[in-house]
Design a protein around this motif. Structure first.
Motif, PDB file in Angstrom:
ATOM      1  N   CYS A   1       0.866  -1.176   0.000  1.00 11.39           N
ATOM      2  CA  CYS A   1       0.000   0.000   0.000  1.00 11.39           C
ATOM      3  C   CYS A   1       0.905   1.227   0.000  1.00 11.39           C
ATOM      4  O   CYS A   1       1.794   1.354   0.847  1.00 11.39           O
ATOM      5  CB  CYS A   1      -0.911   0.017   1.230  1.00 11.39           C
ATOM      6  SG  CYS A   1      -1.999   1.465   1.321  1.00 11.39           S
ATOM      7  N   ILE A   2       0.693   2.107  -0.961  1.00 12.20           N
ATOM      8  CA  ILE A   2       1.576   3.259  -1.113  1.00 12.20           C
ATOM      9  C   ILE A   2       1.256   4.370  -0.115  1.00 12.20           C
ATOM     10  O   ILE A   2       2.102   5.204   0.201  1.00 12.20           O
ATOM     11  CB  ILE A   2       1.472   3.808  -2.555  1.00 12.20           C
ATOM     12  CG1 ILE A   2       1.849   2.725  -3.562  1.00 12.20           C
ATOM     13  CG2 ILE A   2       2.379   5.013  -2.759  1.00 12.20           C
ATOM     14  CD1 ILE A   2       1.560   3.103  -5.005  1.00 12.20           C
ATOM     15  N   CYS A   3       0.041   4.386   0.413  1.00 16.14           N
ATOM     16  CA  CYS A   3      -0.431   5.529   1.208  1.00 16.14           C
ATOM     17  C   CYS A   3       0.496   5.978   2.339  1.00 16.14           C
ATOM     18  O   CYS A   3       0.780   7.182   2.463  1.00 16.14           O
ATOM     19  CB  CYS A   3      -1.819   5.230   1.761  1.00 16.14           C
ATOM     20  SG  CYS A   3      -3.084   5.118   0.484  1.00 16.14           S
ATOM     21  N   PRO A   4       0.991   5.075   3.210  1.00 14.21           N
ATOM     22  CA  PRO A   4       1.818   5.562   4.318  1.00 14.21           C
ATOM     23  C   PRO A   4       3.052   6.326   3.872  1.00 14.21           C
ATOM     24  O   PRO A   4       3.381   7.369   4.447  1.00 14.21           O
ATOM     25  CB  PRO A   4       2.195   4.263   5.056  1.00 14.21           C
ATOM     26  CG  PRO A   4       1.073   3.321   4.741  1.00 14.21           C
ATOM     27  CD  PRO A   4       0.705   3.626   3.325  1.00 14.21           C
ATOM     28  N   ARG A   5       3.725   5.823   2.820  1.00 12.04           N
ATOM     29  CA  ARG A   5       4.971   6.466   2.387  1.00 12.04           C
ATOM     30  C   ARG A   5       4.739   7.623   1.427  1.00 12.04           C
ATOM     31  O   ARG A   5       5.675   8.374   1.134  1.00 12.04           O
ATOM     32  CB  ARG A   5       5.911   5.433   1.761  1.00 12.04           C
ATOM     33  CG  ARG A   5       6.477   4.452   2.781  1.00 12.04           C
ATOM     34  CD  ARG A   5       7.407   3.438   2.139  1.00 12.04           C
ATOM     35  NE  ARG A   5       8.529   4.081   1.512  1.00 12.04           N
ATOM     36  CZ  ARG A   5       9.018   3.755   0.314  1.00 12.04           C
ATOM     37  NH1 ARG A   5       8.437   2.806  -0.404  1.00 12.04           N
ATOM     38  NH2 ARG A   5      10.068   4.375  -0.173  1.00 12.04           N
ATOM     39  N   ILE A   6       3.498   7.774   0.959  1.00 13.69           N
ATOM     40  CA  ILE A   6       3.223   8.904   0.064  1.00 13.69           C
ATOM     41  C   ILE A   6       2.843  10.146   0.863  1.00 13.69           C
ATOM     42  O   ILE A   6       2.836  11.252   0.310  1.00 13.69           O
ATOM     43  CB  ILE A   6       2.119   8.536  -0.955  1.00 13.69           C
ATOM     44  CG1 ILE A   6       2.347   9.273  -2.278  1.00 13.69           C
ATOM     45  CG2 ILE A   6       0.727   8.849  -0.421  1.00 13.69           C
ATOM     46  CD1 ILE A   6       1.407   8.830  -3.391  1.00 13.69           C
ATOM     47  N   THR A   7       2.563   9.998   2.156  1.00 12.45           N
ATOM     48  CA  THR A   7       2.186  11.169   2.964  1.00 12.45           C
ATOM     49  C   THR A   7       3.293  12.225   3.008  1.00 12.45           C
ATOM     50  O   THR A   7       3.011  13.408   2.819  1.00 12.45           O
ATOM     51  CB  THR A   7       1.762  10.778   4.393  1.00 12.45           C
ATOM     52  OG1 THR A   7       2.787  10.010   5.013  1.00 12.45           O
ATOM     53  CG2 THR A   7       0.472   9.983   4.386  1.00 12.45           C
ATOM     54  N   PRO A   8       4.573  11.861   3.241  1.00 17.11           N
ATOM     55  CA  PRO A   8       5.597  12.907   3.216  1.00 17.11           C
ATOM     56  C   PRO A   8       5.792  13.510   1.831  1.00 17.11           C
ATOM     57  O   PRO A   8       6.227  14.658   1.706  1.00 17.11           O
ATOM     58  CB  PRO A   8       6.865  12.183   3.700  1.00 17.11           C
ATOM     59  CG  PRO A   8       6.600  10.746   3.470  1.00 17.11           C
ATOM     60  CD  PRO A   8       5.134  10.562   3.651  1.00 17.11           C
ATOM     61  N   VAL A   9       5.470  12.738   0.785  1.00 16.45           N
ATOM     62  CA  VAL A   9       5.571  13.260  -0.577  1.00 16.45           C
ATOM     63  C   VAL A   9       4.479  14.305  -0.812  1.00 16.45           C
ATOM     64  O   VAL A   9       4.712  15.347  -1.436  1.00 16.45           O
ATOM     65  CB  VAL A   9       5.471  12.124  -1.613  1.00 16.45           C
ATOM     66  CG1 VAL A   9       5.610  12.668  -3.022  1.00 16.45           C
ATOM     67  CG2 VAL A   9       6.520  11.047  -1.342  1.00 16.45           C
ATOM     68  N   ALA A  10       3.279  14.030  -0.294  1.00 21.71           N
ATOM     69  CA  ALA A  10       2.187  15.003  -0.397  1.00 21.71           C
ATOM     70  C   ALA A  10       2.530  16.277   0.365  1.00 21.71           C
ATOM     71  O   ALA A  10       2.320  17.390  -0.130  1.00 21.71           O
ATOM     72  CB  ALA A  10       0.893  14.394   0.147  1.00 21.71           C
ATOM     73  N   GLU A  11       3.069  16.120   1.574  1.00 22.32           N
ATOM     74  CA  GLU A  11       3.493  17.290   2.356  1.00 22.32           C
ATOM     75  C   GLU A  11       4.510  18.111   1.584  1.00 22.32           C
ATOM     76  O   GLU A  11       4.425  19.337   1.521  1.00 22.32           O
ATOM     77  CB  GLU A  11       4.122  16.845   3.680  1.00 22.32           C
ATOM     78  CG  GLU A  11       3.145  16.395   4.732  1.00 22.32           C
ATOM     79  CD  GLU A  11       3.821  16.096   6.065  1.00 22.32           C
ATOM     80  OE1 GLU A  11       3.116  15.598   6.959  1.00 22.32           O
ATOM     81  OE2 GLU A  11       5.035  16.354   6.200  1.00 22.32           O
ATOM     82  N   ALA A  12       5.475  17.424   0.996  1.00 22.55           N
ATOM     83  CA  ALA A  12       6.539  18.096   0.254  1.00 22.55           C
ATOM     84  C   ALA A  12       5.984  18.839  -0.948  1.00 22.55           C
ATOM     85  O   ALA A  12       6.352  19.994  -1.225  1.00 22.55           O
ATOM     86  CB  ALA A  12       7.586  17.072  -0.188  1.00 22.55           C
ATOM     87  N   THR A  13       5.096  18.184  -1.674  1.00 23.62           N
ATOM     88  CA  THR A  13       4.540  18.775  -2.891  1.00 23.62           C
ATOM     89  C   THR A  13       3.732  20.026  -2.586  1.00 23.62           C
ATOM     90  O   THR A  13       3.890  21.064  -3.242  1.00 23.62           O
ATOM     91  CB  THR A  13       3.674  17.732  -3.625  1.00 23.62           C
ATOM     92  OG1 THR A  13       4.487  16.584  -3.921  1.00 23.62           O
ATOM     93  CG2 THR A  13       3.115  18.298  -4.912  1.00 23.62           C
TER      94      THR A  13
END
Length: 363
Positions: free
Chosen positions: A331-343
């Motif tokens: 599941c990508i969701c947990p590790r995509i959270t910092p990417v969303a914050e960064a973006t």
């Protein structure tokens, strides 16, 4: 290749691929005088680092960042900042046998159709690993935003069919660090983790929803028509791999409401104009209201699964079946959270400088 940069004044260009030598980012337009250390970037990279729990890929990358330009005496010097992360734990052998068989759900076929070539090793430039560059740029953007007390927080609100309860905004940061799913609802996080592990054991994957909240954003950011803040944010988030939908405020739910239910009424609080509700998600007419910005993105299930799938052989033009090997997040969701914050942070930093809240040359 175009499409590797974001921003007009605060500009971030990312580079690198999944199994290449290194990944990173060049950040141009950051004002001089910002205190910046390796640790400022490293703490953000550690949030998305693989191999940290049962629900992430087992690829063992330390993701140690190296700053090679743009810093002098512990502060930005106004020149382009370049930061690198070297790849260490690559295994390309799992991809050689399927290099001519486009993987369902991946960009293998479309990238080859666009460019005539494709680095099939781990997805190449199309891999989620390239978000290392996003996080580097976002870490520096966050430091800039912190000078104005602007905070950006992302958290998982849904995995598969499991939905988290609404948690008070002030508790988000405290709660999400307590579990590997990065969900602010602790009870839901436990069920989400169990569901992800079960899906992984079955050779399958799960998607979900990630929400990003911006606190203390000033009113007046964004431009009308083509430069709307919601368009800038949505476009940037849709640029993250596996994101298939974005909504702001009540989003698609607003289609069910009447105007009397949807509209946010204005009031005066501490001599500041605010709204009683925040159905608009902090943006009206494409411009920020000063209320918290809330934006959610739908993340599809990881396309690399350990189940037999049908595809084609692009040499023989015949149908074939493939079984994807390698190491992947269930599941990508947990590790995509910092990417969303960064973006979101990169978009906001650029907007803040363009609006004149920060001098583009020096702090």
């Amino acid at each position: 290749m175009s499409g590797n940069s974001i921003g007009k004044i605060f500009t971030v260009t990312t580079f690198g691929s999944s199994h290449g030598t290194a990944l990173g980012a060049v950040i141009d337009g950051c004002p001089a005088g910002l205190e910046l250390s390796v640790q400022d970037i490293q703490k953000e990279l550690d949030k998305r680092r693989p191999g940290t729990s049962q629900i992430t890929t087992s690829r063992n990358e330390k993701d140690q960042v190296e700053i090679v330009s743009g810093i002098f005496d512990g502060k930005t010097d106004g020149t382009p900042i370049t930061a690198l992360v070297y790849n260490a734990d690559m295994d390309s052998s799992a991809y050689a046998n399927i290099k001519n068989n486009p993987r369902p759900g991946h960009g293998d076929y479309t990238w080859r159709a666009r460019y005539g070539t494709y680095d099939y090793r781990g997805g190449g430039r199309g891999s989620g690993r390239v978000t290392v560059g996003h996080v580097i740029g976002g870490a520096i953007a966050k430091k800039l935003l912190n000078t104005l007390n602007i905070r950006v927080i992302s958290h998982v609100t849904q995995v598969g069919k499991i939905k988290a309860k609404t948690v008070d905004i002030q508790e988000l940061e405290t709660n999400i660090i307590q579990n590997s799913v990065r969900c602010a609802d602790i009870e839901a996080a436990e069920r989400m983790e169990a569901e992800i592990i079960a899906s992984k054991e079955a050779g399958d994957s799960l998607g979900g929803i990630v929400e990003t909240v911006v606190l203390n954003s000033p009113a007046g950011l964004g431009d009308p028509v083509f430069g709307k803040m919601d368009a800038e944010l949505a476009g940037a988030l849709m640029g993250i791999g596996s994101v298939k939908g974005v909504e702001i405020g009540l989003g698609f739910k607003s289609a069910e409401l009447k105007g009397s239910q949807m509209n946010d009424e204005f009031l005066i609080e501490n001599e500041t104009v605010k709204t009683r509700t925040n159905h608009s998600g902090g943006i009206l007419g494409g411009i920020t209201t000063g209320m918290p910005i809330t934006i959610r993105m739908a993340v599809k299930p990881t396309p690399s699964i350990s189940l037999t799938q049908k595809t084609v052989d692009t040499r023989s033009m015949e149908p074939v079946e493939i079984l994807i090997q390698g190491r992947h997040d269930p599941c990508i969701c947990p590790r995509i959270t910092p990417v969303a914050e960064a973006t979101v942070s990169m978009v906001l930093a650029d907007q803040i400088i363009r609006a004149g809240y920060i001098d583009p040359c020096k702090l």
